[in-house]
Write an enzyme that holds these catalytic residues in place. Structure first.
Site, short mmCIF file in Angstrom:
data_model
loop_
_atom_site.label_atom_id
_atom_site.label_comp_id
_atom_site.label_asym_id
_atom_site.label_seq_id
_atom_site.Cartn_x
_atom_site.Cartn_y
_atom_site.Cartn_z
N GLU A 52 -37.89 93.02 -0.51
CA GLU A 52 -37.80 94.46 -0.17
C GLU A 52 -36.47 94.77 0.52
O GLU A 52 -36.42 95.42 1.54
CB GLU A 52 -38.96 94.84 0.76
N CYS A 79 -48.23 100.14 4.98
CA CYS A 79 -47.27 100.64 5.96
C CYS A 79 -46.70 102.00 5.55
O CYS A 79 -46.45 102.85 6.41
CB CYS A 79 -46.14 99.63 6.15
#
Length: 668
Positions: free
Chosen positions: A323, A414
């Site tokens: 990521e 998240c």
């Protein structure tokens, strides 16, 4: 609910403890802005009525709340997947608190108190709070290690959980005046002060945000130990022994922004969300301490990100493996990752950079992210989300890991809870001031209530942005006052696609933005991207400005091979995309020749109301029966990028070829 006179805003919370040094520019709190527009007000209302309740319900149904209950009892087994799942509750409390600050709700207020009670019972006697360990400290999960904080610089996320707790507690205190959550956070922060620091334990937090959270607590309490600890954590980066020669980002430390001291870093690197929180934390500490080395570093890092590592719709973090940011100019379309949390972090950081420097280029990037790569992450229904934000969905070429449709929740959620806390605070990004300099950064209808030299001032915006470029500002001081009104002239209205040479317009416009005061054109000075109008303002003064809303063809730097020979479409702050459902079931076959003429049309019944782009273009047609490939005329319909994937699953494109040069033959 107890009402406070508060300054509640994601970046700077000014408390009763006046800071001697701080950001030279101060934002106007979102609680001091009342919106009257459709675009943002409807999203904030959807966030209040749909997103926040759905987040709480999912925290309950997935076991996130149960983790706290088991921690309080000291028995059971951690029942979710990730050691940082506690933060989804903290972030949702933060968003709910922001909502309460402007929309009192006794039922929500009571629910927050009940949830905070559950959180408080899970806290250990010395202030430690981390359910992943506390449920069964003798046999914690593998991410935690046998002792507290042993794996903090890797994946335990103990300090990350603490940081989000501090953010949520600060928001709740300032919205309600209650100390129930704040006291939990302060007890935990005091434990950190006792544990970490010079001569004590040292660690570079594996996932940053504790630094930002500690600053929030410092602003509330004035306790300098919190600010000192934030700086201490930042300064620990670059001290761990990594294999610096390894190309593996985990082995050499770049994934954690830990390969070198922060003052020696000059590239946006590693996990994109961690990076954004680190750079935002550095900005906070630099503002409060005057650390010029921090400033020099984040200035260089920002230039690198905007000049070499940002997608055309503002997203960052191109590489799915970790990521993370890739190398310079590594911005592939087919595998673009672009985590929604990274876009949110970019908004936090760019706001802080503006507060430090007063340059509109930071708000230009913030606006691009906000209207494009961020709100694309939440569906128009308020309860479906993208974790990643694709740049193209093509039936035969899309990477299998790229999301094609929205999800109601993720195992790692998240992003949805981060959206829940960001959306209510958006009015806090509209205005800012430094003495008698008043900045208008975003164009959103409504009224902001400021004080200039202790004198009340209201600014009312009237517009239909982002669909229309006509802007009006009604200036209402309590009595006549001298003021420098600084209105941002967006870079996109000044022939600048982004504040770098990464993207540019194919045919620059040469239209000077005209500004009128009380119906008469005025000359104005440009300072750092702001039109400055200095005068003695009186009640009812009206400023009018029209931004050019031409459809612009965006080209990429030749250093981005994926975009060679292609154009993207922009109108105002919005990037556009073609989606399958408007274009005969396909979008990847569209060609937009040079000199294509576009028309615009507002469609109130489409996607909650959008302006669409139309043009006569070419499309590649494959006739499998005849085994022929040809081009045909086609009417292109393009929608704002943020609105894609709200009508089912299918192709989507942002970059379009201008001509056919060759055809790849693939047999499947």
């Amino acid at each position: 609910m107890k009402k406070l006179c508060l300054v509640l805003f994601v970046c700077c919370n000014i408390s009763a403890y006046a800071q001697k040094q701080d950001y030279p520019i101060q934002p106007l709190a979102f609680t001091q802005v009342k919106l009257a527009d459709h675009f943002w007000a409807s999203r904030i209302e959807t966030n209040r009525t749909v997103t926040i309740p759905a987040s709480f319900e999912r925290c309950k149904s997935t076991g996130r709340i149960k983790n706290f209950e088991m921690a309080a009892e000291g028995k059971g087994k951690f029942c979710t997947v990730y050691p940082f799942d506690d933060t989804d509750i903290y972030k949702t409390i933060e968003g709910a608190s922001y909502s309460l600050a402007v929309h009192p709700d006794r039922q929500l207020d009571a629910y927050l108190d009940s949830l905070i009670t559950v959180v408080g019972k899970a806290q250990e006697a010395d202030g430690y709070l981390y359910t992943y360990r506390t449920i069964d400290p003798i046999h914690p999960g593998g991410a935690a290690g046998p002792e507290r904080w042993m794996k903090e610089n890797e994946n335990s996320h103990e300090l990350y959980c603490a940081g989000h707790m501090y953010e949520g507690a600060a928001a709740h205190f300032m919205a309600t005046g209650k100390r129930n959550f704040l006291n939990i956070a302060l007890k935990n922060a005091d434990l950190l002060v006792q544990t970490f620091g010079p001569g004590k334990r040292a660690v570079a937090p594996g996932h940053e945000i504790v630094e930002m959270g500690l600053v929030r607590l410092y602003r509330i309490t004035g306790k300098k130990e919190y600010l000192d600890l934030a700086k201490f954590f930042i300064d620990q980066r670059g001290k761990k022994a990594y294999n610096k020669k390894s190309k593996n980002v985990w082995e050499n430390g770049t994934y954690y922004q830990d390969d070198k001291p922060v003052i020696n870093q000059d590239e946006a690197e590693g996990h994109a969300v961690r990076a954004m929180y680190l750079y935002a934390g550095m900005a906070d500490v630099a503002a409060l301490t005057g650390d010029k080395q921090y400033l020099a570093a984040i200035d260089k890092i920002w230039d690198n990100m905007v000049g070499k590592k940002m997608y055309v719709q503002g997203s960052i973090g191109a590489v799915g493996d970790g990521e993370r940011f890739g190398a310079n100019y590594e911005l592939p379309n087919a595998t673009a990752y672009n985590e929604t949390c990274a876009a949110i972090g970019s908004v936090f950081w760019n706001q802080r950079m503006f507060l430090l420097h007063g340059d509109s280029k930071y708000i230009d990037v913030l606006e691009k992210v906000l209207y494009n790569g961020l709100i694309s992450g939440v569906g128009l229904d308020g309860k479906s989300f993208f974790y990643t934000n694709a740049m193209q969905i093509q039936d035969h070429f899309t990477h299998p890991d790229i999301e094609r449709e929205r999800s109601g929740w993720f195992v790692c959620s998240c992003c949805p809870t981060n959206v829940a806390r960001l959306i209510p605070s958006i009015p806090g990004y509209i205005y800012a001031q430094n003495g008698k300099d008043v900045f208008v950064n975003l164009f959103i209808s409504g009224t902001g209530s400021l004080k200039v030299n202790n004198k009340a001032l209201q600014i009312t915006q009237q517009n239909n942005y982002p669909w229309d470029g006509g802007l009006a500002f009604i200036i209402n001081p309590a009595s006549a006052m001298e003021m420098n009104l600084k209105i941002r002239i967006p870079g996109w209205a000044q022939n600048q696609a982004v504040p770098s040479d990464l993207y540019s317009y194919q045919q620059p416009l040469n239209k000077k933005v005209e500004i009128k005061v009380n119906g008469k054109p005025v000359e104005y000075q440009m300072e750092h991207g702001y039109a400055v109008i200095s005068k003695k303002w009186k009640k009812g003064d009206k400023v009018e400005m029209t931004l050019p809303m031409d459809v612009q063809r965006v080209m990429a730097s030749e250093k981005l091979p994926d975009d060679a020979g292609r154009v993207a479409l922009q109108r105002g702050p919005l990037m556009y995309a073609a989606e399958w459902t408007d274009n005969g079931g396909k979008a990847a076959n569209i060609i937009i020749p040079k000199n294509t003429a576009f028309t615009t049309q507002y469609e109130a019944g489409l996607l909650n109301g959008v302006t669409v782009l139309k043009a006569e273009v070419k499309a590649i047609n494959v006739d499998t029966a005849k085994q022929t490939v040809s081009t045909e005329n086609k009417t292109l319909t393009a929608i704002p990028y943020y609105a894609w994937a709200n009508r089912g699953k299918g192709e989507m494109m942002v970059w379009f070829p201008e001509e056919v040069k060759f055809v790849d033959i693939i047999s499947r």
